[in-house]
Design an enzyme around this catalytic site. Sequence first.
Site, short mmCIF file in Angstrom:
data_model
loop_
_atom_site.label_atom_id
_atom_site.label_comp_id
_atom_site.label_asym_id
_atom_site.label_seq_id
_atom_site.Cartn_x
_atom_site.Cartn_y
_atom_site.Cartn_z
NE ARG A 59 -3.09 0.24 3.17
CZ ARG A 59 -2.41 0.46 4.54
NH1 ARG A 59 -1.69 1.56 4.83
NH2 ARG A 59 -2.80 -0.63 5.33
CE1 TYR A 111 -14.21 11.89 -16.46
CE2 TYR A 111 -13.76 12.33 -14.10
CZ TYR A 111 -14.11 11.53 -15.16
OH TYR A 111 -14.53 10.11 -15.12
CG ASP A 183 -7.40 16.77 -15.33
OD1 ASP A 183 -6.81 16.09 -16.22
OD2 ASP A 183 -8.58 16.19 -14.82
CE LYS A 208 -10.37 8.75 -18.55
NZ LYS A 208 -10.66 9.96 -18.03
C1 LIG Z 1 -11.29 10.34 -16.81
C2 LIG Z 1 -10.60 11.82 -16.44
C3 LIG Z 1 -10.63 12.01 -14.99
C4 LIG Z 1 -10.68 10.81 -13.89
O1 LIG Z 1 -9.94 9.65 -14.22
P1 LIG Z 1 -10.27 8.16 -13.67
O2 LIG Z 1 -9.05 7.57 -14.05
O3 LIG Z 1 -11.37 7.74 -14.59
O4 LIG Z 1 -10.60 8.14 -12.27
C5 LIG Z 1 -9.98 13.22 -14.61
N1 LIG Z 1 -9.85 14.05 -15.57
C6 LIG Z 1 -10.11 14.01 -16.93
C7 LIG Z 1 -9.72 15.04 -17.63
C8 LIG Z 1 -10.57 12.85 -17.31
O5 LIG Z 1 -10.78 12.54 -18.42
#
Ligand SMILES: *Cc1c(COP(=O)(O)O)cnc(C)c1O
Length: 394
Positions: A59, A111, A183, A208
């Site tokens: 962890r 998001y 982000d 992604k």
């Molecule tokens: C998918 C996404 C997230 C969240 O990520 P997860 O891996 O699904 O928890 C945050 N910001 C953006 C821009 C995203 O496309």
Amino acid sequence: MPASSSNEPADAPSGFGTRAVHAGQQPDPSTGAVMTPIYQSSTYAQAAPGEHQGYEYSRVSNPTRTALEGNLAALEGAEHGIAFSSGVAGIDAIVKSLRPGDHIVATDDLYGGTYRLLEEVFEPLDIHTSFVDMSDPDAVEAAFTDDTQLLWVETPTNPLMRVVDIEALSERAHAHDITVAVDNTFATPYLQQPLDHGADMVLHSATKYLGGHSDLILGAVCTNSDEWAEKLRFQIKSTGAAPGPMDCFLALRGTKTLHLRMEQHCSSARRLAQMLNAHEKVGLVRYPGLPSHPGHALAQKQMSDYGGMISFELDDDDMDKALAILDAVEVFTLAESLGGVESLIEHPASMTHASIPAKERRKIGLTDSLIRLSVGVESFDDLQDDLDRALRQV
Ligand SMILES: *Cc1c(COP(=O)(O)O)cnc(C)c1O
């Protein structure tokens, strides 16, 4: 692979592709295995109490995760990379490091899961967020209060593809001692490195583009701040938001080809955006690579290319027609998410952004016919023909 040297200095290997392939990794010292093994172990033998080789319990840390964290840090040009069980777990850890009464200023177009986390999880815990249009830095500064601790930036924004000036906003935030987190999921470090533009932290949904194959859920934060790195590692240790070694391995395999995939995503998206822009059935096309896009000049300054995401409206903003297009495409797959090798199509108002109330959606310009594309790496002609045929059909 001692845990303490988890993140190599970002300036060690030079070119992006070299870092993508090698940073954070070395042949396994015990066997010579070129690829970092999946250390599927929860615990580690100690020679005597407290006498170990850098790992005690997975962890807290795990060698496969260490390799990934070093790799991600190098790609963002950061001192520290910290991997999480998901992108939202990374956002959660950042926000949880704040205190009740603290205030956040966030992009109003972001998001859907981030919106839900801030509004439905943290608002009741007395951590408040103001959502503002960040294309105007004055409006952002006007939203700062004495309690503002965090500026949450997404650029390009999701799903409206607006471009936000990281440098201008970082300057204003820092003048008020506010931490800036970006982000960077849509752009990836291949196209945009927010720390170079003054941001303090970069958040990734590695689910992604970094993973790139739609086969894992994983998140990461990269930062040069020792203090934030320590806070976030403390959060993982205390709340258990750690990714498993198999997912870390998959993410590592993904980042090795990030630069190659992004080139193709960008080139196909640019050509598709041009095609859509000229299409009689299509209204507004939102792609920062189009010279008509309001953020084009800023994107040119801040990004090295414009990415693989496109949003567009139909000329009559008819939601039923938008849904019919989603039904008519064959190469594009109807699905949420983005950034994989396969092309995806979705309808933000009823899918990814349904958690944003209709009134809010309308306010920011998220219309009912808006369609979002994640342009994959299939043969371009097939993607073009697929969309064109679906558009003509409605
Ligand atoms: C998918 C996404 C997230 C969240 O990520 P997860 O891996 O699904 O928890 C945050 N910001 C953006 C821009 C995203 O496309």
